[in-house]
Design a protein around this motif. Sequence first.
Motif, short mmCIF file in Angstrom:
data_model
loop_
_atom_site.label_atom_id
_atom_site.label_comp_id
_atom_site.label_asym_id
_atom_site.label_seq_id
_atom_site.Cartn_x
_atom_site.Cartn_y
_atom_site.Cartn_z
N LEU A 1 51.91 -10.81 59.02
CA LEU A 1 51.15 -9.92 59.90
C LEU A 1 51.10 -8.55 59.22
N ALA A 2 49.90 -8.10 58.91
CA ALA A 2 49.70 -6.78 58.30
C ALA A 2 49.19 -5.82 59.36
N ILE A 3 49.84 -4.65 59.45
CA ILE A 3 49.43 -3.63 60.41
C ILE A 3 48.87 -2.45 59.64
N ARG A 4 47.61 -2.11 59.90
CA ARG A 4 46.95 -1.02 59.19
C ARG A 4 46.82 0.20 60.08
N THR A 5 47.29 1.34 59.58
CA THR A 5 47.24 2.57 60.37
C THR A 5 45.99 3.40 60.07
N THR A 6 45.14 2.91 59.19
CA THR A 6 43.89 3.61 58.89
C THR A 6 42.71 2.72 59.24
N PRO A 7 41.56 3.31 59.52
CA PRO A 7 40.39 2.51 59.90
C PRO A 7 39.99 1.51 58.81
N ARG A 8 39.34 0.47 59.25
CA ARG A 8 38.86 -0.56 58.32
C ARG A 8 37.80 0.05 57.39
N GLU A 9 37.97 -0.15 56.12
CA GLU A 9 37.00 0.38 55.16
C GLU A 9 35.85 -0.60 54.98
N PRO A 10 34.63 -0.07 54.71
CA PRO A 10 33.47 -0.96 54.51
C PRO A 10 33.73 -1.96 53.38
N GLY A 11 33.49 -3.22 53.67
CA GLY A 11 33.66 -4.26 52.65
C GLY A 11 35.10 -4.58 52.30
N GLU A 12 36.04 -4.12 53.12
CA GLU A 12 37.45 -4.36 52.82
C GLU A 12 37.78 -5.85 52.90
N GLN A 13 38.52 -6.34 51.92
CA GLN A 13 38.94 -7.74 51.89
C GLN A 13 40.22 -7.93 52.69
N PHE B 1 56.30 -8.89 58.19
CA PHE B 1 55.58 -7.78 58.82
C PHE B 1 55.39 -6.70 57.76
N HIS B 2 54.15 -6.33 57.53
CA HIS B 2 53.90 -5.24 56.58
C HIS B 2 53.09 -4.17 57.29
N CYS B 3 53.65 -2.97 57.36
CA CYS B 3 52.94 -1.84 57.97
C CYS B 3 52.44 -0.94 56.85
N GLU B 4 51.13 -0.82 56.75
CA GLU B 4 50.52 -0.03 55.68
C GLU B 4 50.39 1.42 56.15
N VAL B 5 51.24 2.29 55.62
CA VAL B 5 51.24 3.69 56.06
C VAL B 5 50.65 4.63 55.01
N GLN B 6 50.38 4.12 53.83
CA GLN B 6 49.88 5.01 52.79
C GLN B 6 48.47 5.51 53.08
N GLY B 7 47.67 4.67 53.75
CA GLY B 7 46.29 5.06 54.05
C GLY B 7 45.43 5.00 52.81
N ARG B 8 44.34 5.72 52.84
CA ARG B 8 43.40 5.72 51.72
C ARG B 8 43.94 6.55 50.57
N GLY B 9 43.33 6.37 49.43
CA GLY B 9 43.73 7.15 48.27
C GLY B 9 44.73 6.41 47.39
N ARG B 10 45.10 5.19 47.78
CA ARG B 10 46.01 4.42 46.93
C ARG B 10 45.25 3.94 45.69
N SER B 11 45.97 3.69 44.66
CA SER B 11 45.36 3.29 43.39
C SER B 11 44.43 2.10 43.58
N SER B 12 43.18 2.25 43.12
CA SER B 12 42.19 1.18 43.26
C SER B 12 42.52 -0.02 42.39
N SER B 13 43.47 0.16 41.42
CA SER B 13 43.83 -0.96 40.55
C SER B 13 44.68 -1.99 41.29
N GLU B 14 45.20 -1.63 42.46
CA GLU B 14 46.00 -2.57 43.23
C GLU B 14 45.59 -2.50 44.70
N PRO B 15 44.50 -3.13 45.06
CA PRO B 15 44.03 -3.11 46.45
C PRO B 15 45.05 -3.78 47.37
#
Length: 263
Positions: free
Chosen positions: A57-69, A20-34
């Motif tokens: 299972l990845a849980i994202r707390t921020t909206p889906r970004e356009p073109g997100e992989q 289980f991975h909960c992504e809490v950092q949101g946007r603004g994380r280094s683009s070198s490591e998507p």
Amino acid sequence: IVDLLVDVPLVSGETAFVLFHCEVQGRGRSSSEPFHVRMYKYACLIALRFGRPFTTLAIRTTPREPGEQTAYISECFETRITTTYRTVYVDELDERELLSGTNPMGIAVAAAGRMLAAGRSEPKRLEYAKGLLRILRGRHYSMDETLRILQFIDGLSNLSLAELLAEFDREMDQLFKGVERMPIVRTPGLTRYFKKKSYEWGRNEGVAEGEAQGEARGEARGEAKGGRLKAIEMARKMLARGFEVDLIADLTELSKDEIESLR
């Protein structure tokens, strides 16, 4: 802290690894490591350390970004590496479905979605929090479950304006009718609320105790006054019949001067 690797027992008697991975950092994380690259690295680490198959299972707390992989794909000459995983976006979950059951986590996840939608607007966060408190009032959770959910809602709403806090407190009053002792809480908002309620409870107890003591003293005074009037009436009758003052004083516990003044 936010990654949890769980060995889940299955009905077949076997176990399965779930990351289980909960992504809490949101946007603004280094683009070198998507995000999808980090998920691939997690997969490699688990495979190297445990050598067991697992699901993610990845849980994202921020909206889906356009073109997100949502999968990691790497091709180099004749080598192809693919890592796919299930991703859940909190803001895309069906709130009606979350709140239709009795699982308290449904309210918690709905709270996360609502606060994401409210953004920086405190009035909106207040309205969402009040709505969740009303839903909570209709559930029959234990005090411990209720407080856990409330701490989550309080932490997300993060209210600071005095007038909004007062409105939130009024909604809390409806939820905690009949509660007269401060529970153990950890979020600033609930700590502030229950401290204020503790002062009210203490004041009410003091007033009630004072009234009870006043009534008891009044009754005692009344009894004493009634007893004295009876003693005086008895002394008058005894004087009229010619009894000695010393004897009247012994029987009525009045002083000799008081008895003499009755003549």
